[in-house]
Design an enzyme around this catalytic site. Structure first.
Site, PDB file in Angstrom:
ATOM      1  N   GLU A  24      -9.159 -10.021   3.579  1.00 34.11           N
ATOM      2  CA  GLU A  24      -9.514  -8.653   3.162  1.00 34.11           C
ATOM      3  C   GLU A  24     -10.794  -8.660   2.336  1.00 34.11           C
ATOM      4  OE1 GLU A  24      -6.406  -6.241   1.422  1.00 34.11           O
ATOM      5  OE2 GLU A  24      -7.837  -4.670   0.859  1.00 34.11           O
TER       6      GLU A  24
ATOM      7  N   ASP B  48       5.977  -7.008   2.792  1.00 33.37           N
ATOM      8  CA  ASP B  48       4.957  -7.397   1.814  1.00 33.37           C
ATOM      9  C   ASP B  48       5.620  -7.623   0.455  1.00 33.37           C
ATOM     10  OD1 ASP B  48       2.416  -7.898   0.922  1.00 33.37           O
ATOM     11  OD2 ASP B  48       1.728  -5.814   1.004  1.00 33.37           O
TER      12      ASP B  48
ATOM     13  N   SER C 101       0.850  -1.199   0.000  1.00 31.98           N
ATOM     14  CA  SER C 101       0.000   0.000   0.000  1.00 31.98           C
ATOM     15  C   SER C 101       0.883   1.246   0.000  1.00 31.98           C
ATOM     16  CB  SER C 101      -0.928  -0.004   1.222  1.00 31.98           C
ATOM     17  OG  SER C 101      -0.200  -0.271   2.401  1.00 31.98           O
TER      18      SER C 101
ATOM     19  N   LYS D 208       4.760 -11.398   3.571  1.00 31.23           N
ATOM     20  CA  LYS D 208       3.347 -11.623   3.222  1.00 31.23           C
ATOM     21  C   LYS D 208       3.228 -11.688   1.714  1.00 31.23           C
ATOM     22  CE  LYS D 208       0.032  -8.281   3.139  1.00 31.23           C
ATOM     23  NZ  LYS D 208      -0.443  -8.403   1.732  1.00 31.23           N
TER      24      LYS D 208
ATOM     25  N   GLU E 228       0.079 -12.392  -1.568  1.00 28.24           N
ATOM     26  CA  GLU E 228      -1.353 -12.498  -1.882  1.00 28.24           C
ATOM     27  C   GLU E 228      -1.664 -13.773  -2.650  1.00 28.24           C
ATOM     28  OE1 GLU E 228      -2.721  -8.954  -3.899  1.00 28.24           O
ATOM     29  OE2 GLU E 228      -1.856  -7.640  -2.365  1.00 28.24           O
TER      30      GLU E 228
HETATM   31  O1  KIV Z   1      -0.407  -3.479   1.462  1.00 26.86           O
HETATM   32  C1  KIV Z   1      -1.056  -3.445   2.514  1.00 26.86           C
HETATM   33  O2  KIV Z   1      -1.018  -2.476   3.281  1.00 26.86           O
HETATM   34  C2  KIV Z   1      -1.883  -4.605   2.835  1.00 26.86           C
HETATM   35  C3  KIV Z   1      -2.822  -4.484   4.000  1.00 26.86           C
HETATM   36  C4  KIV Z   1      -3.918  -3.578   3.676  1.00 26.86           C
HETATM   37  C5  KIV Z   1      -3.304  -5.800   4.454  1.00 26.86           C
HETATM   38  O3  KIV Z   1      -1.815  -5.584   2.165  1.00 26.86           O
END
Ligand code: KIV
Length: 262
Positions: free
Chosen positions: A180, A85, A47, A115, A117
């Site tokens: 989500e 992420d 994000s 993390k 997806e």
């Molecule tokens: O990129 C991000 O901030 C996310 C969260 C909203 C879970 O994936």
């Protein structure tokens, strides 16, 4: 909270029914504030693209940018678990590249976990990264990197598919899963079904924990605010007022005063 949060901490919290708190952060000062507040997990989310870089999606964010921001966050996080992420195309092009990129988050940026997806489609990737000793948080439901495939940022309502995705990422070795944009009853069912903690965003109150984008919670994001966001403060309004006052005071000769001069 005075000891670093680990995957074991999170499992114990789920077993004891203690809610897990998570927020995003992208730099040292905000990471320190989040950590000082005792939040358990800091996700350096992709994000970043939207709330820091001014992009209209998360797709342009690169590995090098994520490593840079994760390193800044690590320095501000004394106890919170730092999760990096994996950005678009850092794990979709092959398992070997996914493992190498996941490793960069731990080796170069000091993250504890990564993390990524996806559900059933990323099982082999989760297995390979966890086999390398890297904890993986999965992310199912509304997955922003697939925005074009989903036809927009839409709530995901296919209960059978969501349950299957959740079971598969758990079986693949994920230590936790982000849910989500999922109707609350489906998120509740997934949470009851899984042994690993679920962290919700737009998935109701029955998840094992909650996550929000920090800039949304603090009212720093002046673009579209989704229904699931609660703005706890409007920092952009306060910041703009301070900046206008500074401008006025400089122009009127009020600042700097005696107390700010040598
Ligand atoms: O990129 C991000 O901030 C996310 C969260 C909203 C879970 O994936």
């Amino acid at each position: 909270m005075s000891t670093p949060v680990t995957v074991t901490t999170l499992y114990r919290m789920k077993q004891q029914g203690e809610k897990i708190t998570a927020l995003t952060a992208y730099d040292f000062p905000f990471a320190k504030m989040v950590d000082d507040a005792g939040i358990h997990i800091i996700l350096v989310g992709d994000s970043l693209g939207m709330v820091v870089q001014g992009e209209t999606s998360t797709l342009p964010v690169t590995m090098d940018e994520m490593i840079y921001h994760t390193r800044l966050v690590r320095k501000g996080a004394a106890n919170a678990m730092v999760i990096g992420d994996m950005p678009f195309m850092s794990y979709q092009t092959g398992v070997a590249q996914a493992v190498a990129n996941a490793g960069r988050f731990l080796k170069e940026a000091g993250a504890t976990a990564v993390k990524l997806e996806g559900g059933a489609g990323v099982v082999a990737t989760i297995e390979a990264i966890t086999a390398a000793g890297i904890p993986v948080q999965a992310h199912i439901g509304l997955t922003p990197q697939s925005v074009h495939q989903m036809g927009g940022y839409k709530v995901q309502r296919d209960e059978d598919r969501l349950l299957e995705d959740a079971r598969k990422v758990e079986a693949a070795g994920a230590f936790s899963v982000i849910l989500e944009g999922i109707p609350s009853p489906i998120a509740a069912k997934i949470t009851q079904t899984l042994k690993i903690p679920t962290i919700g965003i737009g998935a109701g109150s029955d998840c094992d924990g909650q996550i929000l984008v920090l800039h949304d919670l603090l009212g720093l994001n002046e673009r579209h605010v989704p229904k699931f966001v609660k703005q706890y403060v409007k920092l952009s309004t306060a910041a703009k007022e301070a900046l206008s006052t500074y401008k006025q005071e400089v122009q009127q000769g009020v600042f700097p005063g005696e107390e700010h001069s040598y």
